[in-house]
Design an enzyme around this catalytic site. Structure first.
Site, PDB file in Angstrom:
ATOM      1  N   VAL A   1       0.834  -1.206   0.000  1.00 58.41           N
ATOM      2  CA  VAL A   1       0.000   0.000   0.000  1.00 58.41           C
ATOM      3  C   VAL A   1       0.866   1.254   0.000  1.00 58.41           C
ATOM      4  O   VAL A   1       0.637   2.194  -0.767  1.00 58.41           O
ATOM      5  CB  VAL A   1      -0.956   0.002   1.211  1.00 58.41           C
ATOM      6  CG1 VAL A   1      -1.803   1.267   1.211  1.00 58.41           C
ATOM      7  CG2 VAL A   1      -1.840  -1.238   1.201  1.00 58.41           C
TER       8      VAL A   1
ATOM      9  N   GLY B   1     -11.106  -1.826   2.648  1.00 55.22           N
ATOM     10  CA  GLY B   1     -10.292  -1.257   1.573  1.00 55.22           C
ATOM     11  C   GLY B   1     -10.822   0.045   1.032  1.00 55.22           C
ATOM     12  O   GLY B   1     -10.969   1.031   1.759  1.00 55.22           O
TER      13      GLY B   1
ATOM     14  N   ASP C   1      -8.833 -10.688  11.544  1.00 47.52           N
ATOM     15  CA  ASP C   1      -8.887  -9.457  10.732  1.00 47.52           C
ATOM     16  C   ASP C   1     -10.323  -8.937  10.632  1.00 47.52           C
ATOM     17  O   ASP C   1     -10.581  -7.747  10.825  1.00 47.52           O
ATOM     18  CB  ASP C   1      -8.323  -9.770   9.334  1.00 47.52           C
ATOM     19  CG  ASP C   1      -8.495  -8.616   8.359  1.00 47.52           C
ATOM     20  OD1 ASP C   1      -7.642  -7.716   8.376  1.00 47.52           O
ATOM     21  OD2 ASP C   1      -9.483  -8.609   7.602  1.00 47.52           O
TER      22      ASP C   1
ATOM     23  N   LYS D   1     -12.143  -5.354  12.172  1.00 50.63           N
ATOM     24  CA  LYS D   1     -12.979  -4.444  11.383  1.00 50.63           C
ATOM     25  C   LYS D   1     -14.375  -4.336  11.985  1.00 50.63           C
ATOM     26  O   LYS D   1     -14.972  -3.255  12.008  1.00 50.63           O
ATOM     27  CB  LYS D   1     -13.039  -4.935   9.937  1.00 50.63           C
ATOM     28  CG  LYS D   1     -11.692  -4.814   9.221  1.00 50.63           C
ATOM     29  CD  LYS D   1     -11.686  -5.613   7.924  1.00 50.63           C
ATOM     30  CE  LYS D   1     -10.364  -5.503   7.195  1.00 50.63           C
ATOM     31  NZ  LYS D   1     -10.260  -6.488   6.088  1.00 50.63           N
TER      32      LYS D   1
END
Lengths: 429, 429
Positions: free
Chosen positions: B17, B136, B203, B207
């Protein structure tokens, strides 16, 4: 100002959306206060008819002096929900001049007079928010204006009118013709008594101009949008779409052309069933954004209705009020790129053409030749014999509108072809 | 500061990224300057390994002194893309203390140390933006934090991990088992060499905690999330889902319970094909928001990848930079509602249970009775005879987890039932 000093809010209009906004401002007062940092106090509601009963609304708030309310020097925030150009335009300008932030759901006004309003707001140093003007409750203005502001958007495609989506949906699923699907939409409250703005594509075109302005950092007005409605869509078009594995949608399409200009159009369009926008049901709206880095994003939700629209309005009210509490402003309109508008004739699309022709040798060659003369190459041809006549369905590769129109005009003059060729855009490359 | 004085930007991390962010900061410099109102100048990139070749990156910008870069007094904006807890946490706190705004994509850090970071930012009067930490490139943080801030959100459902969605998709469409679908995901770059954080649900849980905090204006941390991964999902589960007209998705579910507490969980869940989340393909993410007024909204897009994540980071960079140019800040974290967390056992869901039982009289009655004892009512039962054994598939109505677990424990003790009952949540009421 202390934390308990209320921010004063004036509401212009108390119809389907306005009455919901008034209700929520009162019912959710505690939450709104916590989110803003200060209480919001509704100080007045401008209405046309003072005598109309309005259950749940304090009659002491009502006034028929909209200009007096909008121009009050002590008001922090004016919510405009009247719709239409005047008096909304003058009232908003008066509110801005008096130093108030403005929240509006008025797409027609922004599409035609947005430049005037944003310039006045910039000069006065106040916010204008308008999330509810496009696609009801779907957050799309803020994502375009802020979330995607570090990216380069290449296209925005949307189903931005719930009435027409409902009607087209019914024509597909129930086999209804346009007139009876419209009548059903009116019965169910999805279409207004005068449905012109919706079925004529005007409402979608106003939203398309707002989306294009945001996406491409350029001023795009209603007059820049090449638009048509769904009133000419026939059951035969629906059948043809289905045969091709498509559905007909009223698609708003804003895209960067190869030369950097902006193409903005609203047209009934055949959308392949594999496309995410094909499955958007009934009165829902959806917007797909294509950008260089983020790729394809889709936003979906209820596109209209009092409560969803009121939700979008309240979100803007909280944001504008927060800014005021902090003595600041949100991002202003961004039109730095100053892009030209692609002439409608130069916009490229795939097209479907349906022709009724004499079933005799040489006709297909003549039809193919008419397209070839205009440098339009064909992707698919389907011929169905009906005795002495045949039906020809033709799908072109990407071609400019003017090329396809010229080819169809030539075909229309051919004696073997019945005049009145049906033509529709096909989404996808 | 004049319009040409640059805002100084420091980048921590230059991986997948980070390198994209660095590239875009340079390539899109003119657009970014127009959107911000002042130029953005990348003044340093902290990396672990100075000797690694980084094509397109000016070597003069690289440093291995991350602490020195993050704490520079002249830096306006620090972008943290290191991931993990330390040193990211200390560097962000140092940047905040030095007066810089922070943009981060670090979900693990926000889920565990969000409170510390937001408190430090509030005390220092600086912005912390983190759109890229969830889903994202999909704008979801800003819509929750701003667009829907005038509404009351009741639930947020999401497919927020692309790796697991890809694997489950393959198990459905290719009939792969978990291990080979994971291997394929690793080959294609959709799963990391150590896939634990993704396939174990960690993960997605991070979130989910961020989404729940935003949606319900309350602090929800990783330890509040009841989560499991997909590593125990078998081909038999996939087959059972398909028989029921469902697909298995790793679903993050944040919802207000009836008592006002917040239920947050991440579980493999059978999602009916008619549900909009059922059709989210491959490595895509999607989030559905249910709210009192706006109704059901859905946001879809690429959930990971260098470019999409970089787009979200850049959007935050522009917003934070605009705020700085105007001498202001965006909305701070909102945790005023201070809601409790629903105990995992008390969270209600529908469940599917698959049992292997002796095919003999009375077994079905015994199974039904085990559920009835726990006041779990059954919506559907399907029995398939396999000779001496039978397979029983049971779908419950909404029931609390502790009720279903107790019923299954009792069934597990029954001699007619083979131990190892497969249990999975079913979305929908």
């Amino acid at each position: 100002m202390g934390k308990s000093t209320p921010l004063k809010v004036a509401l212009l209009g108390c119809g389907v959306v306005g009455s919901q906004v008034a209700r929520l401002l009162i019912q959710q007062a505690d939450d709104l206060r916590a989110r803003v940092g200060r209480p919001l106090q509704l100080v007045g509601i401008a209405v046309r008819d003072l005598s109309k009963p309005r259950p749940g609304i304090d009659p002491g708030l009502l006034t028929d002096d909209a200009a007096g309310l909008a121009g009050r020097a002590d008001v922090d925030l004016v919510i405009e929900l009247l719709g239409g150009i005047e008096p909304a335009r003058s009232l908003i300008l008066a509110a801005i001049e008096a130093g108030a932030a403005v929240v509006t759901a008025n797409k027609a006004l922004l599409a035609t007079e947005g430049g005037t309003i944003f310039a006045a707001a910039e000069a006065a140093g106040v916010d204008v928010y308008y999330e509810a003007a496009v696609a009801g409750a779907i957050p799309i203005v803020r994502p375009l204006r802020e979330s995607l502001v570090g990216d380069e958007i290449t296209a925005v495609l949307g189903i931005v009118n719930g009435t027409t989506n409902f009607i087209l949906d019914r024509m597909h699923t129930e086999g209804s013709d346009f007139a009876s699907a419209l009548a059903e939409a009116q019965e169910l409250g999805y279409a207004e008594a005068d449905p012109t703005a919706d079925v004529g594509g005007y409402d979608a075109a106003a939203k398309a101009s707002i989306l294009a302005s945001l996406a491409f950092h350029s001023r795009v007005g209603l007059s820049d949008v090449d638009f048509e409605g769904i009133d000419a869509v026939t059951s035969a078009d629906i059948d043809a779409a289905q045969e091709m594995g498509c559905v007909v949608k009223l698609l708003a399409r804003c895209a960067l052309s190869a030369d950097g200009s902006i193409a903005v159009g609203v047209h009934p369009t055949m959308v392949p069933l594999t496309h995410p926008l094909a499955s958007i049901p009934g009165a829902y709206n959806a917007i797909m954004v294509e950008s260089r880095n983020a790729g394809r994003l889709m936003f979906m939700g209820p596109g209209a209705g009092g409560q969803p629209t009121a939700s979008a309005v309240l979100g803007d009210v909280v944001t504008a009020a927060r800014n005021r509490v902090r003595g600041t402003r949100g991002p202003a309109e961004s039109t730095y790129s100053g892009r030209a508008i692609t002439p409608a004739g130069a916009v490229a699309s795939r097209y479907y053409a349906s022709l009724s022709v004499n079933d005799e040798p040489g006709v297909l060659a003549a039809v193919a030749s008419a397209f070839a003369t205009q440098s339009v190459s064909l992707q698919a041809v389907r011929q169905e014999s009906l005795g002495e006549r045949a039906r020809l369905g033709v799908v072109t590769h990407l071609a400019r509108q003017e090329q396809v129109v010229a080819a169809v005009a030539e075909l229309d003059r051919m004696p073997e072809v019945t005049p009145g060729i049906s033509l529709m855009r096909v989404e996808g490359a």
